[in-house]
Design an enzyme around this catalytic site. Structure first.
Site, PDB file in Angstrom:
ATOM      1  N   ILE A  89      41.500  32.864  43.655  1.00 19.06           N
ATOM      2  CA  ILE A  89      40.506  31.725  43.721  1.00 19.06           C
ATOM      3  C   ILE A  89      39.867  31.375  42.310  1.00 19.06           C
ATOM      4  O   ILE A  89      39.217  30.345  42.412  1.00 19.06           O
ATOM      5  CB  ILE A  89      39.563  31.898  45.097  1.00 19.06           C
ATOM      6  N   ASP A  90      40.202  31.952  41.345  1.00 16.65           N
ATOM      7  CA  ASP A  90      39.721  31.717  40.067  1.00 16.65           C
ATOM      8  C   ASP A  90      40.586  30.686  39.548  1.00 16.65           C
ATOM      9  O   ASP A  90      41.599  30.370  40.147  1.00 16.65           O
ATOM     10  CB  ASP A  90      39.488  32.903  39.072  1.00 16.65           C
ATOM     11  N   HIS A 105      45.281  30.707  48.628  1.00 12.95           N
ATOM     12  CA  HIS A 105      43.998  31.172  49.337  1.00 12.95           C
ATOM     13  C   HIS A 105      42.831  30.339  49.036  1.00 12.95           C
ATOM     14  O   HIS A 105      41.810  30.464  49.031  1.00 12.95           O
ATOM     15  CB  HIS A 105      43.792  32.618  49.015  1.00 12.95           C
ATOM     16  N   CYS A 113      34.923  20.404  53.651  1.00 15.94           N
ATOM     17  CA  CYS A 113      33.960  19.813  54.478  1.00 15.94           C
ATOM     18  C   CYS A 113      34.233  20.092  55.873  1.00 15.94           C
ATOM     19  O   CYS A 113      35.466  19.678  56.509  1.00 15.94           O
ATOM     20  CB  CYS A 113      33.843  18.335  54.295  1.00 15.94           C
ATOM     21  N   SER A 173      48.206  43.972  45.396  1.00 16.22           N
ATOM     22  CA  SER A 173      48.325  45.320  46.105  1.00 16.22           C
ATOM     23  C   SER A 173      49.507  45.041  47.085  1.00 16.22           C
ATOM     24  O   SER A 173      50.013  46.358  47.638  1.00 16.22           O
ATOM     25  CB  SER A 173      46.984  45.803  46.711  1.00 16.22           C
TER      26      SER A 173
HETATM   27  N1  APR Z   1      47.323  44.600  35.465  1.00 12.78           N
HETATM   28  C1  APR Z   1      48.115  44.450  36.649  1.00 12.78           C
HETATM   29  N2  APR Z   1      47.703  45.108  37.707  1.00 12.78           N
HETATM   30  C2  APR Z   1      46.596  45.291  37.711  1.00 12.78           C
HETATM   31  C3  APR Z   1      45.377  45.528  36.971  1.00 12.78           C
HETATM   32  C4  APR Z   1      45.991  45.127  35.654  1.00 12.78           C
HETATM   33  N3  APR Z   1      45.275  45.231  34.497  1.00 12.78           N
HETATM   34  N4  APR Z   1      44.311  45.855  37.202  1.00 12.78           N
HETATM   35  C5  APR Z   1      44.566  46.198  38.644  1.00 12.78           C
HETATM   36  N5  APR Z   1      45.793  45.667  38.905  1.00 12.78           N
HETATM   37  C6  APR Z   1      46.360  45.734  40.415  1.00 12.78           C
HETATM   38  C7  APR Z   1      45.961  46.931  41.193  1.00 12.78           C
HETATM   39  O1  APR Z   1      46.512  48.159  40.943  1.00 12.78           O
HETATM   40  C8  APR Z   1      46.309  46.395  42.698  1.00 12.78           C
HETATM   41  O2  APR Z   1      47.324  46.733  43.156  1.00 12.78           O
HETATM   42  O3  APR Z   1      46.140  44.669  40.824  1.00 12.78           O
HETATM   43  C9  APR Z   1      46.318  44.725  42.414  1.00 12.78           C
HETATM   44  C10 APR Z   1      44.936  44.234  43.008  1.00 12.78           C
HETATM   45  O4  APR Z   1      44.963  44.202  44.395  1.00 12.78           O
HETATM   46  P1  APR Z   1      44.016  43.635  45.414  1.00 12.78           P
HETATM   47  O5  APR Z   1      42.676  43.922  44.692  1.00 12.78           O
HETATM   48  O6  APR Z   1      44.389  43.981  46.580  1.00 12.78           O
HETATM   49  O7  APR Z   1      44.009  41.997  45.139  1.00 12.78           O
HETATM   50  P2  APR Z   1      45.176  41.208  45.817  1.00 12.78           P
HETATM   51  O8  APR Z   1      46.514  41.892  46.180  1.00 12.78           O
HETATM   52  O9  APR Z   1      45.281  39.763  44.954  1.00 12.78           O
HETATM   53  O10 APR Z   1      44.551  40.697  47.392  1.00 12.78           O
HETATM   54  C11 APR Z   1      45.359  39.774  47.995  1.00 12.78           C
HETATM   55  O11 APR Z   1      43.277  39.795  49.608  1.00 12.78           O
HETATM   56  O12 APR Z   1      41.190  40.001  50.111  1.00 12.78           O
HETATM   57  C12 APR Z   1      42.024  39.244  50.159  1.00 12.78           C
HETATM   58  O13 APR Z   1      42.329  36.735  49.957  1.00 12.78           O
HETATM   59  C13 APR Z   1      42.018  38.011  49.104  1.00 12.78           C
HETATM   60  O14 APR Z   1      43.738  37.052  47.668  1.00 12.78           O
HETATM   61  C14 APR Z   1      43.124  38.359  48.085  1.00 12.78           C
HETATM   62  C15 APR Z   1      44.373  39.090  48.991  1.00 12.78           C
END
Ligand code: APR
Length: 234
Positions: A89-90, A105, A113, A173
């Site tokens: 969302i950034d 997302h 609204c 993830s």
């Molecule tokens: N380079 C590559 N991968 C990275 C780095 C990095 N520097 N740092 C962290 N990661 C990886 C982590 O290992 C992890 O697997 O990025 C992943 C981030 O996972 P999440 O925090 O679960 O984020 P995301 O998959 O975008 O979440 C999905 O969940 O809460 C909801 O709506 C929210 O859009 C979000 C969705």
């Protein structure tokens, strides 16, 4: 060469934006269900507004990193043959130069609204209940897709996945659907699939290939490789 790229919080981690699933299972100190569900907003709108207001304000303190810039470079070369889908969302993809970003997302710098359904650009606080620019009712909420809500632009994303030659998942993830299932849709439609992530994601076995490391290094190297292949007609 048609490419679909899916990005997640990991691509913005090196810019200083916290990811969602840290080791303690908390998202900036909050349980996700306390801030990212419609129920949370109904019960505690002040907490939810304060949480997203802080995140929106924090955008001013971060900058795109080489991974965002590499994807903007890829769009310059591929144009409409690249579909860039982000769960983030950034606005770091846009600030790196990407022009067409599918924010499935939602976006921090947008308000929704709850009265008229209009989405409008919004950079200030929502906690002080500003009026909707469309209908003037003070019922704006963060334009963010919460758990239990339907992501944006799923039709466009599905069409792109079904005609993709390559699907690449970056910094996610693989814990949240439907995005976590895109690899299987693309693969079933014949795309070559690649994961670029710090560590194996939950869905890593679905990919033809996985490279593990920092997005700031892996993504520019992958983009260089794609552009070389494209120039060589491979
Ligand atoms: N380079 C590559 N991968 C990275 C780095 C990095 N520097 N740092 C962290 N990661 C990886 C982590 O290992 C992890 O697997 O990025 C992943 C981030 O996972 P999440 O925090 O679960 O984020 P995301 O998959 O975008 O979440 C999905 O969940 O809460 C909801 O709506 C929210 O859009 C979000 C969705």
């Amino acid at each position: 060469m048609r490419i679909v790229v899916l990005t997640g919080a990991g691509i913005s981690a090196e810019s200083g934006v916290p990811t969602f699933r840290d080791a303690d299972g908390l998202w900036e100190g909050h349980r996700v269900e306390d801030v990212a569900t419609p129920e949370a907003f109904a019960w505690q709108p002040e907490l939810v507004h304060a949480f997203y207001d802080l995140r929106r304000a924090a955008l001013a303190t971060v900058e795109p990193n080489p991974a965002h810039r590499a994807l903007a470079r890829l769009e310059e070369h591929l144009g409409d043959d690249l579909t860039l889908v982000t769960q983030n969302i950034d606005d770091l993809h846009e600030r790196a130069g990407s022009r067409d970003v599918v924010h499935m997302h939602g976006e921090l710098r947008s308000a929704l609204c709850t009265t008229c359904g209009a989405r409008s650009p919004h950079t200030a606080s929502l906690a002080d209940e500003p009026p909707c620019p469309g209908c003037a009712t003070p019922t704006l909420r963060p334009d963010v897709v919460w758990f239990g809500e339907v992501p944006y632009e799923l039709g466009r994303i599905e069409r792109a996945l079904e005609t993709a030659d390559r699907f690449v998942s970056i910094g996610t993830s693989g814990a949240v659907y439907p995005a976590a299932g895109f690899v299987q849709v693309a693969r079933a439609a014949g795309a070559r699939t690649l994961e670029l992530n710090l560590e194996p994601s939950e869905g890593t076995d679905f990919f033809h290939e996985a490279r593990h490391g920092r997005a700031g290094e892996l993504v520019p190297a992958w983009v260089d490789q794609v552009l070389e292949d494209t120039l060589a007609g491979r």
